[in-house]
Design an enzyme around this catalytic site. Structure first.
Site, mmCIF file in Angstrom:
data_model
loop_
_atom_site.group_PDB
_atom_site.id
_atom_site.type_symbol
_atom_site.label_atom_id
_atom_site.label_comp_id
_atom_site.label_asym_id
_atom_site.label_seq_id
_atom_site.Cartn_x
_atom_site.Cartn_y
_atom_site.Cartn_z
ATOM 1 N N ASP A 1 0.827 -1.218 0.000
ATOM 2 C CA ASP A 1 0.000 0.000 0.000
ATOM 3 C C ASP A 1 0.860 1.267 0.000
ATOM 4 O O ASP A 1 0.621 2.192 0.801
ATOM 5 C CB ASP A 1 -0.935 0.026 1.238
ATOM 6 N N GLU B 1 -11.006 -1.514 -3.156
ATOM 7 C CA GLU B 1 -10.341 -0.727 -2.099
ATOM 8 C C GLU B 1 -9.229 0.116 -2.732
ATOM 9 O O GLU B 1 -9.075 0.164 -3.947
ATOM 10 C CB GLU B 1 -9.743 -1.680 -1.053
HETATM 11 O O1 FUB Z 1 -2.353 -3.879 3.680
HETATM 12 C C1 FUB Z 1 -3.620 -4.037 4.254
HETATM 13 C C2 FUB Z 1 -4.704 -3.983 3.246
HETATM 14 O O2 FUB Z 1 -4.355 -4.774 2.125
HETATM 15 C C3 FUB Z 1 -4.974 -2.652 2.642
HETATM 16 O O3 FUB Z 1 -5.653 -1.773 3.428
HETATM 17 C C4 FUB Z 1 -5.683 -3.069 1.429
HETATM 18 O O4 FUB Z 1 -5.828 -2.058 0.487
HETATM 19 C C5 FUB Z 1 -4.832 -4.184 0.956
HETATM 20 O O5 FUB Z 1 -3.751 -3.729 0.180
#
Ligand code: FUB
Length: 330
Positions: free
Chosen positions: A40, A211
């Protein structure tokens, strides 16, 4: 599986791991850009220095701090350990995710998610910390989350902060297949209604949205990027839309970042560097090494991002060699 296939698989794994470990061509950063399990990645430029703030990609219970990385040229990176630590966030217990950085009035603000809340009954969500320098140390600003509940079905995670030309600070965020945009108060202590009175406006661009939202403006248009698929698997990827307003509407144009079976899998959750001096754009993202089955094994990489003459983003080619040096200082 026959012997021939087994042999082929072993050979392929050996060849690809050699390629991944090989030194990049001279002057190139190589991918991943720095060692370690980091996901991320948030890209920011502060004081003519490139910064990357990633999630520490461990088990949720161990995600208790953030490291940051700085570079003068995109090739040589310096690690800044524990720029934000859970001991400085009284309400956080685990799963500290997906930094978003903003500079305002000489202060640096570090937005993050914590606790991976599954319902409004749990404490957690999106918080904000503040520091005097990009390398921290950051300290929790509010003593509680800034957004602590689900709105429009969006899990309060994966925040991105967008500063529009008119001075408005927005936050775009959301997991569980829903994205919201909110207007931040000028001191970042909370959210306030937009012109039409809405506080949490849903801007989910497509059923494929999962997301990792991100927004930037280029030539008067608003670009909205996000991740699709499951982050532990090979199909995680990035798609985008273009709109005339940060509030949408946004219509999905298509995928521009995804796995390459010769290079890496699960390429997603991106951010961008825009280098004003030469109008170059870079996409910063995480990916899994070939053949790895641990979903947390995510590594941060950088590629060029190009636009066509109509402003569409061209599909990104993921590489092992990475990008060339591009110093920001003379
Ligand atoms: O790294 C934790 C979670 O995994 C993130 O919040 C999501 O977007 C995914 O990449």
């Amino acid at each position: 599986m026959g012997f021939r296939n087994l042999l082929g698989g072993a050979l392929l794994a050996a060849l690809t791991s050699t390629a991944a470990l090989a030194a990049p061509p001279p002057g190139h950063a190589g991918n991943p850009v720095f060692p370690g399990w980091y996901a991320d990645p948030e890209a920011a430029i502060f004081n003519d220095t490139y910064w990357i703030y990633p999630t520490t990609s461990l088990k949720y219970a161990e995600q208790r701090y953030f490291d940051a990385f700085s570079s003068l040229d995109l090739v040589h990176w310096t690690k800044h350990p524990h720029v934000l630590d859970i001991k400085d966030v009284p309400w956080a217990k685990k799963a500290m995710w997906a930094p978003a950085l903003a500079e305002k009035d000489g202060k640096y603000y570090f937005f993050f998610a914590a606790n991976d809340i599954q319902s409004d009954k749990e404490l957690g969500g999106i918080g904000v910390a503040v520091a005097d320098k990009p390398e921290g140390p950051f300290r929790d600003l509010l003593g509680k989350p800034l957004i602590d509940a689900f709105h429009n079905g969006a899990q309060p995670i994966d925040q991105f902060v967008f500063h529009d030309d008119d001075g408005t600070w927005y936050m775009i965020y959301g997991g569980w297949k829903h994205a919201n945009i909110v207007k931040l108060k000028p001191d970042f202590t909370g959210v306030e209604p937009m012109a039409d009175g809405t506080v949490f406006k849903e801007i989910t661009p497509a059923p494929e949205y999962v997301e990792g939202p991100l927004m930037f403006k280029r030539n008067g248009k608003y670009y909205f990027m996000w991740s699709e698929g499951g982050w532990t698997g090979p199909d995680y990827s990035v798609a985008y839309a273009i709109g005339d307003s940060p509030l949408g509407p946004f219509k999905r144009i298509g995928k521009i970042l995804e796995q390459d079976p010769k290079v890496a899998t699960g390429a997603g959750h991106n951010s961008v560097f825009h280098v004003a001096k030469d109008d170059s754009w870079y996409i910063v993202y995480h990916r899994h090494p070939l053949g790895d089955t641990n979903g947390n094994h995510r590594q941060t990489s950088i590629e060029h991002m190009y636009f066509d003459k109509d402003g569409k983003i061209l599909p990104v080619k993921i590489t092992n060699e990475g990008v060339k040096a591009n110093p920001l200082r003379p």
